[in-house]
Design an enzyme around this catalytic site. Structure first.
Site, PDB file in Angstrom:
ATOM      1  N   GLY A 160       4.728   2.758  -4.987  1.00 33.60           N
ATOM      2  CA  GLY A 160       3.963   1.720  -4.297  1.00 33.60           C
ATOM      3  C   GLY A 160       2.501   2.068  -4.108  1.00 33.60           C
ATOM      4  O   GLY A 160       1.791   1.387  -3.368  1.00 33.60           O
TER       5      GLY A 160
ATOM      6  N   ASN B  11      13.984  -3.027  -8.095  1.00 29.23           N
ATOM      7  CA  ASN B  11      14.321  -2.784  -6.690  1.00 29.23           C
ATOM      8  C   ASN B  11      13.422  -3.696  -5.859  1.00 29.23           C
ATOM      9  O   ASN B  11      12.236  -3.419  -5.701  1.00 29.23           O
ATOM     10  CB  ASN B  11      14.074  -1.305  -6.361  1.00 29.23           C
ATOM     11  CG  ASN B  11      14.213  -1.007  -4.879  1.00 29.23           C
ATOM     12  OD1 ASN B  11      14.713  -1.824  -4.111  1.00 29.23           O
ATOM     13  ND2 ASN B  11      13.759   0.182  -4.475  1.00 29.23           N
ATOM     14  N   TRP B  12      14.005  -4.773  -5.370  1.00 30.63           N
ATOM     15  CA  TRP B  12      13.200  -5.759  -4.643  1.00 30.63           C
ATOM     16  C   TRP B  12      12.874  -5.306  -3.226  1.00 30.63           C
ATOM     17  O   TRP B  12      12.124  -5.983  -2.515  1.00 30.63           O
ATOM     18  CB  TRP B  12      13.930  -7.107  -4.619  1.00 30.63           C
ATOM     19  CG  TRP B  12      13.855  -7.865  -5.916  1.00 30.63           C
ATOM     20  CD1 TRP B  12      13.148  -7.502  -7.038  1.00 30.63           C
ATOM     21  CD2 TRP B  12      14.489  -9.113  -6.230  1.00 30.63           C
ATOM     22  NE1 TRP B  12      13.303  -8.453  -8.020  1.00 30.63           N
ATOM     23  CE2 TRP B  12      14.122  -9.450  -7.553  1.00 30.63           C
ATOM     24  CE3 TRP B  12      15.326  -9.980  -5.527  1.00 30.63           C
ATOM     25  CZ2 TRP B  12      14.572 -10.627  -8.173  1.00 30.63           C
ATOM     26  CZ3 TRP B  12      15.767 -11.144  -6.150  1.00 30.63           C
ATOM     27  CH2 TRP B  12      15.392 -11.461  -7.455  1.00 30.63           C
ATOM     28  N   LYS B  13      13.483  -4.217  -2.778  1.00 30.74           N
ATOM     29  CA  LYS B  13      13.255  -3.734  -1.405  1.00 30.74           C
ATOM     30  C   LYS B  13      13.473  -4.894  -0.411  1.00 30.74           C
ATOM     31  O   LYS B  13      14.319  -5.745  -0.649  1.00 30.74           O
ATOM     32  CB  LYS B  13      11.869  -3.091  -1.279  1.00 30.74           C
ATOM     33  CG  LYS B  13      11.647  -2.049  -2.383  1.00 30.74           C
ATOM     34  CD  LYS B  13      10.457  -1.169  -2.169  1.00 30.74           C
ATOM     35  CE  LYS B  13      10.353  -0.199  -3.342  1.00 30.74           C
ATOM     36  NZ  LYS B  13       9.273   0.761  -3.191  1.00 30.74           N
TER      37      LYS B  13
ATOM     38  N   GLU C 142      11.766   9.666  -8.997  1.00 33.74           N
ATOM     39  CA  GLU C 142      10.682   8.879  -8.414  1.00 33.74           C
ATOM     40  C   GLU C 142       9.806   9.774  -7.553  1.00 33.74           C
ATOM     41  O   GLU C 142      10.130  10.034  -6.376  1.00 33.74           O
ATOM     42  CB  GLU C 142      11.249   7.761  -7.531  1.00 33.74           C
ATOM     43  CG  GLU C 142      12.106   6.767  -8.273  1.00 33.74           C
ATOM     44  CD  GLU C 142      12.154   5.429  -7.538  1.00 33.74           C
ATOM     45  OE1 GLU C 142      11.727   4.440  -8.129  1.00 33.74           O
ATOM     46  OE2 GLU C 142      12.573   5.402  -6.379  1.00 33.74           O
TER      47      GLU C 142
ATOM     48  N   GLY D 148       9.645  -1.206  -8.511  1.00 36.42           N
ATOM     49  CA  GLY D 148       9.512  -1.919  -7.250  1.00 36.42           C
ATOM     50  C   GLY D 148       8.585  -3.113  -7.408  1.00 36.42           C
ATOM     51  O   GLY D 148       8.996  -4.195  -7.821  1.00 36.42           O
ATOM     52  N   GLY D 149       7.305  -2.905  -7.107  1.00 39.82           N
ATOM     53  CA  GLY D 149       6.321  -3.999  -7.075  1.00 39.82           C
ATOM     54  C   GLY D 149       6.363  -4.931  -8.279  1.00 39.82           C
ATOM     55  O   GLY D 149       6.414  -6.155  -8.120  1.00 39.82           O
TER      56      GLY D 149
ATOM     57  N   SER E 201       5.321   3.004  -9.473  1.00 40.37           N
ATOM     58  CA  SER E 201       4.223   2.197 -10.023  1.00 40.37           C
ATOM     59  C   SER E 201       4.378   1.896 -11.518  1.00 40.37           C
ATOM     60  O   SER E 201       3.396   1.873 -12.259  1.00 40.37           O
ATOM     61  CB  SER E 201       2.875   2.851  -9.731  1.00 40.37           C
ATOM     62  OG  SER E 201       2.692   2.973  -8.321  1.00 40.37           O
TER      63      SER E 201
ATOM     64  N   GLU F  95      12.479   5.946   0.414  1.00 42.12           N
ATOM     65  CA  GLU F  95      12.276   5.216   1.682  1.00 42.12           C
ATOM     66  C   GLU F  95      13.475   5.391   2.612  1.00 42.12           C
ATOM     67  O   GLU F  95      13.323   5.437   3.832  1.00 42.12           O
ATOM     68  CB  GLU F  95      11.993   3.736   1.390  1.00 42.12           C
ATOM     69  CG  GLU F  95      10.579   3.546   0.843  1.00 42.12           C
ATOM     70  CD  GLU F  95      10.413   2.396  -0.133  1.00 42.12           C
ATOM     71  OE1 GLU F  95      11.228   1.460  -0.130  1.00 42.12           O
ATOM     72  OE2 GLU F  95       9.453   2.446  -0.924  1.00 42.12           O
TER      73      GLU F  95
ATOM     74  N   HIS G 141      17.084   6.528  -2.164  1.00 38.19           N
ATOM     75  CA  HIS G 141      15.686   6.149  -2.390  1.00 38.19           C
ATOM     76  C   HIS G 141      14.805   6.871  -1.367  1.00 38.19           C
ATOM     77  O   HIS G 141      15.218   7.064  -0.216  1.00 38.19           O
ATOM     78  CB  HIS G 141      15.526   4.632  -2.256  1.00 38.19           C
ATOM     79  CG  HIS G 141      14.175   4.166  -2.689  1.00 38.19           C
ATOM     80  ND1 HIS G 141      13.076   4.253  -1.871  1.00 38.19           N
ATOM     81  CD2 HIS G 141      13.744   3.651  -3.856  1.00 38.19           C
ATOM     82  CE1 HIS G 141      12.020   3.796  -2.522  1.00 38.19           C
ATOM     83  NE2 HIS G 141      12.395   3.418  -3.734  1.00 38.19           N
TER      84      HIS G 141
HETATM   85  P1  PGA Z   1       6.986   0.810  -7.112  1.00 41.99           P
HETATM   86  O1  PGA Z   1       8.372   1.213  -6.412  1.00 41.99           O
HETATM   87  O2  PGA Z   1       7.314   0.404  -8.527  1.00 41.99           O
HETATM   88  O3  PGA Z   1       6.459  -0.332  -6.310  1.00 41.99           O
HETATM   89  O4  PGA Z   1       6.120   2.026  -7.071  1.00 41.99           O
HETATM   90  C1  PGA Z   1       9.330   1.960  -7.102  1.00 41.99           C
HETATM   91  C2  PGA Z   1      10.520   2.228  -6.227  1.00 41.99           C
HETATM   92  O5  PGA Z   1      10.344   2.418  -5.018  1.00 41.99           O
HETATM   93  O6  PGA Z   1      11.658   2.247  -6.706  1.00 41.99           O
END
Ligand code: PGA
Length: 250
Positions: A170, A5-7, A164, A230-231, A209, A94, A92
């Site tokens: 993050g 997930n590149w956000k 999640e 994500g990251g 993470s 967010e 998600h």
């Molecule tokens: P993260 O993000 O790996 O940076 O914690 C995961 C996500 O939001 O899907």
């Protein structure tokens, strides 16, 4: 199943660098890479999928709860399908917290995505305060019950669910394999009651993470079938490493 997930990250130039660095892993066909770029970059990723039709799946990070009409700024699931997009992340944390997406709205989005034949990756997870209050299972159960209510068997067969924990996204704090697996087993139990015929086949991803150092332990745990990342998905070599680790666990 490893989903990046590149956000709201990457540029045309950084995508090109990323794909050049990921190419050897894709050419080696070690595992399928699922990548969700920003919507505006979907056509770029879809062009790469022509080169790696088996190794790459391309998805959106969100879609609207309607197919078309007066929804300024939204992303039509029908347009995603027409473009050739494979999957869409829905719910998600967010989206839930920054954009106020409710269980009821997410239910509509899931229905729309399924109606277009897109694979929804439906996200659930508790906040730190909810975990500390002992409400983790109640929260994920409510999110699944509302978000995925009234699905037919063949719709369940298209679903992917991602657990999640909000406190692990993050933050560098990963749920331990035991903590994650406990929730995944609970979700699997729920699925057995909702859709016995599909329950064992629905992929349950962990997110929060995830990185090369912790993926193997997570994937070894009961009912963890993959990761939503994500990251670490923004670094091609880390992402390639995640694909390699997942292929060894398959
Ligand atoms: P993260 O993000 O790996 O940076 O914690 C995961 C996500 O939001 O899907």
């Amino acid at each position: 199943m490893i989903v990046g997930n590149w956000k709201m990250n990457q540029s045309l130039a950084s995508i090109e660098r990323f794909m050049t660095a990921l190419a050897p892993a894709l050419d080696a066909n070690i595992a399928t890479a699922w990548i969700a770029p920003q919507a505006i970059h979907l056509p770029v990723l879809l062009a790469y999928r022509q080169r790696w039709p088996k190794q790459l799946r391309v998805g959106a990070q969100n879609c609207a709860s309607a197919l078309s009409g007066a929804h300024t700024g939204e992303i039509s699931p029908e347009a995603l399908k027409e473009l050739g997009v494979d999957f869409v992340i829905i719910g998600h944390s967010e989206r839930r917290t920054l954009y106020g997406e409710t269980d009821a709205l997410l239910h509509e989005k899931v229905q729309m995505a399924l109606g277009q034949g897109l694979t929804p990756i439906f996200c659930v997870g508790e906040t730190q305060a909810e975990r500390e209050a002992g409400q983790t299972m109640d929260v994920v159960e409510r999110q699944v019950r509302h978000g995925l209510k009234n699905l037919q068997d063949e719709q369940w067969a298209q679903m992917v669910i991602a657990y999640e924990p909000v406190w692990a996204i993050g933050t560098g704090l990963t749920a331990s394999a035991e903590q994650a697996s406990e929730v995944h087993q609970y979700l699997r139990g729920l699925l057995r009651s909702f859709c016995p015929a599909q329950a064992e086949k629905i992929p349950l991803l962990y997110g929060g993470s995830v990185k090369p150092e912790n993926l193997e332990e997570l994937l070894k745990a009961t009912d963890i079938d993959g990761a939503l990342v994500g990251g670490a998905s923004l670094k091609a070599l880390d992402f390639a490493e995640l694909l390699k680790i997942s292929s060894c666990q398959a």
